[in-house]
Design a protein around this motif. Structure first.
Motif, PDB file in Angstrom:
ATOM      1  N   ASN A 504       0.811  -1.223   0.000  1.00 53.84           N
ATOM      2  CA  ASN A 504       0.000   0.000   0.000  1.00 53.84           C
ATOM      3  C   ASN A 504       0.843   1.272   0.000  1.00 53.84           C
ATOM      4  O   ASN A 504       0.297   2.374   0.136  1.00 53.84           O
ATOM      5  CB  ASN A 504      -0.936   0.010   1.211  1.00 53.84           C
ATOM      6  N   GLY A 505       2.126   1.134  -0.120  1.00 64.48           N
ATOM      7  CA  GLY A 505       2.986   2.303  -0.152  1.00 64.48           C
ATOM      8  C   GLY A 505       3.271   2.861   1.233  1.00 64.48           C
ATOM      9  O   GLY A 505       2.707   2.431   2.237  1.00 64.48           O
ATOM     10  N   SER A 546       2.762   0.101  14.090  1.00 63.79           N
ATOM     11  CA  SER A 546       3.202   1.467  13.800  1.00 63.79           C
ATOM     12  C   SER A 546       3.995   1.553  12.499  1.00 63.79           C
ATOM     13  O   SER A 546       4.426   2.632  12.116  1.00 63.79           O
ATOM     14  CB  SER A 546       4.043   2.005  14.962  1.00 63.79           C
ATOM     15  N   GLY A 547       4.219   0.410  11.822  1.00 61.36           N
ATOM     16  CA  GLY A 547       4.872   0.436  10.506  1.00 61.36           C
ATOM     17  C   GLY A 547       6.347   0.110  10.517  1.00 61.36           C
ATOM     18  O   GLY A 547       7.055   0.410   9.560  1.00 61.36           O
ATOM     19  N   LYS A 554      10.967  -1.292   3.138  1.00 67.77           N
ATOM     20  CA  LYS A 554      11.215  -0.213   2.184  1.00 67.77           C
ATOM     21  C   LYS A 554      12.707   0.090   2.086  1.00 67.77           C
ATOM     22  O   LYS A 554      13.257   0.266   0.990  1.00 67.77           O
ATOM     23  CB  LYS A 554      10.440   1.035   2.624  1.00 67.77           C
ATOM     24  N   ILE A 555      13.384   0.155   3.236  1.00 74.31           N
ATOM     25  CA  ILE A 555      14.837   0.394   3.235  1.00 74.31           C
ATOM     26  C   ILE A 555      15.555  -0.739   2.500  1.00 74.31           C
ATOM     27  O   ILE A 555      16.476  -0.503   1.703  1.00 74.31           O
ATOM     28  CB  ILE A 555      15.357   0.524   4.682  1.00 74.31           C
ATOM     29  N   SER A 655       4.677   1.870   1.770  1.00 74.21           N
ATOM     30  CA  SER A 655       3.402   1.610   2.392  1.00 74.21           C
ATOM     31  C   SER A 655       3.025   2.356   3.642  1.00 74.21           C
ATOM     32  O   SER A 655       2.335   3.311   3.618  1.00 74.21           O
ATOM     33  CB  SER A 655       3.305   0.140   2.565  1.00 74.21           C
ATOM     34  N   GLU A 656       3.257   1.922   4.785  1.00 68.98           N
ATOM     35  CA  GLU A 656       2.457   2.397   5.900  1.00 68.98           C
ATOM     36  C   GLU A 656       3.247   3.299   6.822  1.00 68.98           C
ATOM     37  O   GLU A 656       4.445   3.417   6.725  1.00 68.98           O
ATOM     38  CB  GLU A 656       1.905   1.185   6.672  1.00 68.98           C
ATOM     39  N   PRO A 657       2.552   3.981   7.732  1.00 71.62           N
ATOM     40  CA  PRO A 657       3.236   4.923   8.618  1.00 71.62           C
ATOM     41  C   PRO A 657       4.341   4.257   9.407  1.00 71.62           C
ATOM     42  O   PRO A 657       4.267   3.085   9.731  1.00 71.62           O
ATOM     43  CB  PRO A 657       2.126   5.409   9.554  1.00 71.62           C
ATOM     44  N   GLY A 658       5.388   4.994   9.723  1.00 72.03           N
ATOM     45  CA  GLY A 658       6.490   4.416  10.443  1.00 72.03           C
ATOM     46  C   GLY A 658       6.661   5.032  11.810  1.00 72.03           C
ATOM     47  O   GLY A 658       5.840   5.784  12.278  1.00 72.03           O
TER      48      GLY A 658
END
Length: 687
Positions: A504-505, A546-547, A554-555, A655-658
């Motif tokens: 979901n980015g 919390s992502g 992503k990293i 995707s999601e919040p970090g």
């Protein structure tokens, strides 16, 4: 002077038979020092000696001389004087094959060929010799049979006092002088031992087959490994034997090839066997040795070495090289005492193999090549110097190696113009990081299948479109399609593992998320570029959902490392503590096989069986993680070539919040997730 008809006779004394001379009566004035003896249509040249015990009208020959010239006692021969042209027929060097004259009287004493050559020159000075001639020779109270194998003439310019031109023509008949060189070599069936510098041209011949072409070996990406094996295992066998003996050097008897499946271990062993001028290699699969009957497994091992033992007893140091290749050697050479409750068959097979390779009656004419992808299972006694001494890892090929492998597997297509012009092998090599040789071969096959599929019409029947099939060409698109869909490296990145975490980015809702991603990029650059930090650990900590995993994925994706693996507890459901430790260890060992790798350890509290009450956590898994997260990757020898870090694919959505990131920390408290970035500086393959 015309020839005279004479009768062949037996040599009157043993002393005269060892002079290499034909003997006539002392009252035969018409003959000079050398004579040509014609037997039917063949001519033979002998040096003459006169003795009163020989009847007039006869010419006496030793048994070896009669055997060489095909003469029988009483046979009529024509004898004519022979004069040497001393400007053309003087011997520069002569190669002589030697063996015991009486096969029953042999010994293992070393004979100095330098002293032998000096005595030979003194004994046979100014005599005629022909190629193929047989004669007897007494040395150190032993009788030897000699055969003249090769004669080189002295340089005519040297004999006339001019500067030597270096040309040494071959002779069929020559005159031995005091400054001639005599080179002794043992016959193929001889068991005698020669020492000294004036011995055997055979010792200067290479064991490498003379028509061997290293470019046609079909082994890509293993140039350095093959060079190291040659230096360790074959240099002493190629070098002149007399120098090797003076150094007291012993040949290497064993090589262990190990590494991931599909990297060319079996191919290299097979090519080594073809390359050497040795006996036909014996190729044995490890499980074939084992037998259900008591003692049969050990007997199978003894049979493998029987030919080498028999030849060494018969020929000694002149024995040829015997190669025995064990595929999957870990099946029969496991650590002794490691199989609880077993019958002990594996232990006795290992003992038998140890005694044959380097036991009390050790063999020096064998080369044992073992292959395995589990070197940790092999008994330690088999790996010591003197047994499987040379241990060589056949790892994943680097970019240069992948170019070689792809060139080998596309050579026929290129030769027959079936490879499209847009196919760039160098581009494919860059895009196939962590591919083994077998996987690259599979990639070429998949691209060929994709290209052929375009010319197949599938309706009610399957037919090949002959009109278009004649124009078949494998294009770049075929390779890219196979690369993305068909062939994935076993030690590479499985995009499906981490793509689900960022489907979901990433929503950059604030500075904390941007800070995590920016710090992650800096740490990735540090891992790629710094030789001082081969290991970088990053800890992501925060509340559930919390992502953290999405940011780690992503990293990892943006790093474009050739090896990305997620160590997640969802793949270890139902595993025991030991099984979990083994699975985690395998992921890290696979990471070491790549020059750049990223390991995401997700949900550490689930890996550790953490609960707020009760036993709290698994100490066994915790200790394994503590060790592996701190362990630096093993180093390879310097000089390895590093793959280019070209990014073949664009970065995908996130995707999601970090949450937040922290600097590298030891894992001494239970924390939700960690990212392990590993860089092996100046290296290209696994250790």
């Amino acid at each position: 002077m015309s020839g005279r008809i004479m009768q062949a006779a037996r040599c009157p004394t043993d002393e005269l038979s060892l002079t290499n001379c034909a003997v006539i009566n002392e009252k035969e004035p018409q003959f000079e020092q050398h004579v040509t003896v014609r037997n039917l249509s063949h001519k033979f040249v002998f040096t003459l000696k006169k003795h009163p015990s020989v009847k007039s009208g006869t010419i006496a020959f030793s048994l070896l001389q009669r055997k060489w010239a095909g003469l029988s006692i009483g046979q009529e021969v024509e004898a004519t004087n022979y004069k040497f042209d001393k400007t053309k027929q003087c011997i520069s060097s002569m190669t002589v094959e030697i063996d015991f004259l009486q096969k029953k009287i042999v010994d293992n004493n070393p004979y100095d060929s330098d002293k032998m050559a000096g005595e030979f020159l003194q004994h046979f000075n100014n005599q005629a010799f022909c190629v193929g001639q047989q004669l007897g020779f007494s040395f150190c109270d032993k009788l030897f049979g000699l055969v003249i194998k090769d004669i080189e003439a002295m340089d005519p310019s040297f004999l006339s006092g001019e500067q030597a031109s270096g040309k040494k023509p071959k002779l069929e008949i020559g005159l031995l002088l005091g400054n001639s060189q005599v080179i002794f070599e043992k016959s193929e069936t001889s068991s005698m031992t020669l020492i000294g510098k004036a011995k055997t041209r055979e010792s200067r011949q290479s064991i490498i087959s003379p028509d061997w072409n290293f470019e046609k070996m079909g082994i890509g990406g293993l140039d350095k490994e093959f060079s190291d094996i040659f230096r360790r295992a074959f240099a002493s066998r190629v070098f002149p034997i007399d120098i090797v003996e003076q150094m007291g050097c012993k040949h290497v008897k064993g090589i262990l090839l190990y590494g991931p499946p599909g990297c060319g271990k079996t191919l290299m062993a097979r090519q080594i066997g073809k390359m050497l001028k040795a006996r036909e290699p014996k190729i044995v699969n490890g499980p074939e040795i084992l037998n259900k009957y008591v003692g049969e497994s050990e007997a199978n091992v003894r049979k493998l070495f029987a030919d080498a033992e028999e030849e060494q007893k018969r020929l000694g140091a002149n024995s040829g090289l015997h190669i025995i290749i064990f595929d999957e050697i870990d099946a029969i050479c496991k650590q002794r005492g490691s199989m609880a409750g077993s019958t002990g068959v594996h232990d006795t097979v290992v003992n038998q193999l140890l005694s044959k390779i380097d036991g009390v009656e050790q063999l020096n004419n064998i080369l044992v090549i073992g292959m395995t992808n589990r070197p940790d299972l092999i008994d330690g006694a088999l790996l010591r110097p003197g047994r499987l001494e040379v241990k060589m890892e056949i790892g994943l090929p680097d970019e240069k190696g992948r170019i070689q492998i792809l060139h080998i597997h596309t050579a026929k297509m290129r030769q027959n113009e079936l490879l499209a012009d847009d196919v760039d092998v160098k581009e494919l090599a860059v895009d196939t990081k962590n591919y083994s040789g077998a996987e690259l071969e599979g990639l070429v096959r998949a691209a060929q299948s994709t290209a052929m599929n375009r010319h197949i019409r599938a309706s009610t029947t399957v037919e090949v479109n002959i009109e278009t099939a004649e124009k078949l060409q494998v294009s770049r698109l075929d390779f890219i399609t196979s690369l993305n869909n068909d062939i994935k490296p076993a030690f590479g990145t499985n995009q499906e593992d981490y793509a689900s975490y960022i489907m979901n980015g990433i929503i950059r809702w604030g500075d904390p998320v941007s800070a995590v991603l920016e710090d992650g990029q800096l740490l990735v650059k540090q891992t790629k570029n710094s030789d001082r930090t081969p290991l970088v650990s990053v800890l992501l900590e925060g509340p559930s959902n919390s992502g953290k995993t999405a940011l780690a994925a992503k990293i990892a994706e943006d790093s474009q490392f050739p090896f990305i693996k997620i160590c997640s507890p969802d793949k270890m459901i139902g595993h025991s503590e030991i099984a979990k430790c083994q699975a985690i260890k395998e992921i890290f060992e696979d990471a070491y096989k790549s020059q750049l790798s990223c390991v995401v350890v997700d949900d550490i509290e689930r890996l550790l069986d953490y609960v707020p009450i009760g036993p709290r956590f698994s100490n066994l898994v915790l200790q394994a993680l503590l060790v592996l997260l701190k362990k630096s990757p093993p180093k390879l020898p310097p000089g390895a070539i590093m793959d280019s870090l070209r990014q073949p694919f664009p970065a995908g959505p996130s995707s999601e919040p970090g949450w937040v990131t922290s600097p590298p920390l030891p894992l001494e408290k239970i924390c939700p997730g960690t990212v392990q970035l590993i860089h092996r500086p100046n290296q290209c393959q696994c250790h």
